[in-house]
Design a protein around this motif. Structure first.
Motif, PDB file in Angstrom:
ATOM      1  N   ILE A  86       0.862  -1.186   0.000  1.00 15.89           N
ATOM      2  CA  ILE A  86       0.000   0.000   0.000  1.00 15.89           C
ATOM      3  C   ILE A  86       0.890   1.226   0.000  1.00 15.89           C
ATOM      4  O   ILE A  86       1.823   1.329   0.802  1.00 15.89           O
ATOM      5  CB  ILE A  86      -0.914   0.051   1.230  1.00 15.89           C
ATOM      6  N   GLN A 106      -4.812   5.749   3.021  1.00 11.36           N
ATOM      7  CA  GLN A 106      -5.807   5.980   1.976  1.00 11.36           C
ATOM      8  C   GLN A 106      -5.431   5.332   0.648  1.00 11.36           C
ATOM      9  O   GLN A 106      -6.145   5.449  -0.327  1.00 11.36           O
ATOM     10  CB  GLN A 106      -5.964   7.496   1.734  1.00 11.36           C
ATOM     11  N   GLY A 107      -4.279   4.705   0.619  1.00 14.79           N
ATOM     12  CA  GLY A 107      -3.752   4.268  -0.668  1.00 14.79           C
ATOM     13  C   GLY A 107      -4.313   2.967  -1.193  1.00 14.79           C
ATOM     14  O   GLY A 107      -5.041   2.243  -0.540  1.00 14.79           O
ATOM     15  N   ASN A 108      -3.889   2.693  -2.407  1.00 14.22           N
ATOM     16  CA  ASN A 108      -4.275   1.498  -3.126  1.00 14.22           C
ATOM     17  C   ASN A 108      -3.182   0.445  -2.968  1.00 14.22           C
ATOM     18  O   ASN A 108      -2.037   0.764  -2.659  1.00 14.22           O
ATOM     19  CB  ASN A 108      -4.434   1.883  -4.601  1.00 14.22           C
ATOM     20  N   LEU A 109      -3.534  -0.838  -3.165  1.00 15.54           N
ATOM     21  CA  LEU A 109      -2.544  -1.904  -3.156  1.00 15.54           C
ATOM     22  C   LEU A 109      -1.995  -2.123  -4.551  1.00 15.54           C
ATOM     23  O   LEU A 109      -2.755  -2.175  -5.512  1.00 15.54           O
ATOM     24  CB  LEU A 109      -3.166  -3.210  -2.660  1.00 15.54           C
TER      25      LEU A 109
END
Lengths: 113, 114
Positions: free
Chosen positions: A93, A98-101
């Motif tokens: 992440i 708040q992030g994406n994988l």
């Protein structure tokens, strides 16, 4: 751009062997790293999650380590069993909680009886 | 909790038809992700939502793809018109914003476009 690489793409071992799966990432500013298992025709099951402040996590015969500075993680499987046969994926992440994988393409493991 | 629920599990359709995939995230999760998995490209993020709002849709291949999240317990991914190259397994996943950020996946929807 963050890239996640898993080597080898496939691995075949005899039952009972200890083995290590590798995951590398290009951007060390990760929030956490997660290892998944995927059986054929199934979804991904979370195995272990390592927070960026941690060095390793253990669950049963599995141990995952994280070295952010070198951009590497390993998944150690002790005393492998045929039931461990599956594809193992790692993902990181970015950008805080708040992030994406971002996923690697996985290592397909086959444990022979 | 029942986990992330996707439907249908399998869909076979003909080129040009509209396809709608559905997802129910885990209750209380703030984030919902749509991924596509193929042998060639692995897992690709299509779009993700935070509190029902799309945050990043840069992975959506083209205008034929659209996704909505009308409420916290339901999301759809629509392909119109479908093409053979859209054949893949589509996964939905969810997680909480706080805590560890551990991601939970559904079983996937296997789409075949003839």
């Amino acid at each position: 751009k963050q890239e996640v690489t898993q080597i080898p793409a496939a691995l075949s071992v005899p039952e009972g062997e200890n083995l290590v799966l590798n995951c590398s990432f290009t951007d060390s500013a990760i929030y956490n790293l997660q290892w998944f298992r995927q059986d054929p025709g199934k979804g991904l099951t979370s195995l272990l999650l390592i927070q960026s402040s941690q060095r390793e996590q253990t669950s049963g015969r599995l141990n995952a380590s994280l070295d952010k500075s070198s951009g590497r993680s390993t998944l150690y499987i002790a005393a492998s069993q045929p039931g461990d046969s599956a594809t193992y994926l790692c993902a990181v992440i970015l950008g805080g909680s708040q992030g994406n994988l971002i996923f690697g393409k996985g290592t397909k493991l086959s444990v022979k009886p | 909790d029942a986990g992330v629920i996707q439907s249908p599990r399998h869909e076979v359709t003909e080129m040009g038809q509209e396809v709608t995939l559905r997802c129910k995230p885990i209750s209380g999760h703030d984030y919902l992700f749509w991924y596509r998995q193929t042998m060639m490209r692995g897992l690709e993020l299509l779009i993700y939502f935070n509190n029902n709002v799309p945050i990043d849709d840069s992975g959506m291949p083209e205008d034929r793809f659209s996704a909505k999240m009308p409420n916290a317990s339901f999301s759809t991914l629509k392909i119109q018109p479908s093409e053979p190259r859209d054949s893949a397994v589509y996964f939905c996943a969810s997680r909480r914003q706080v805590d560890t950020g551990e991601l939970f996946f559904g079983e996937g929807s296997r789409l075949t476009v003839l």
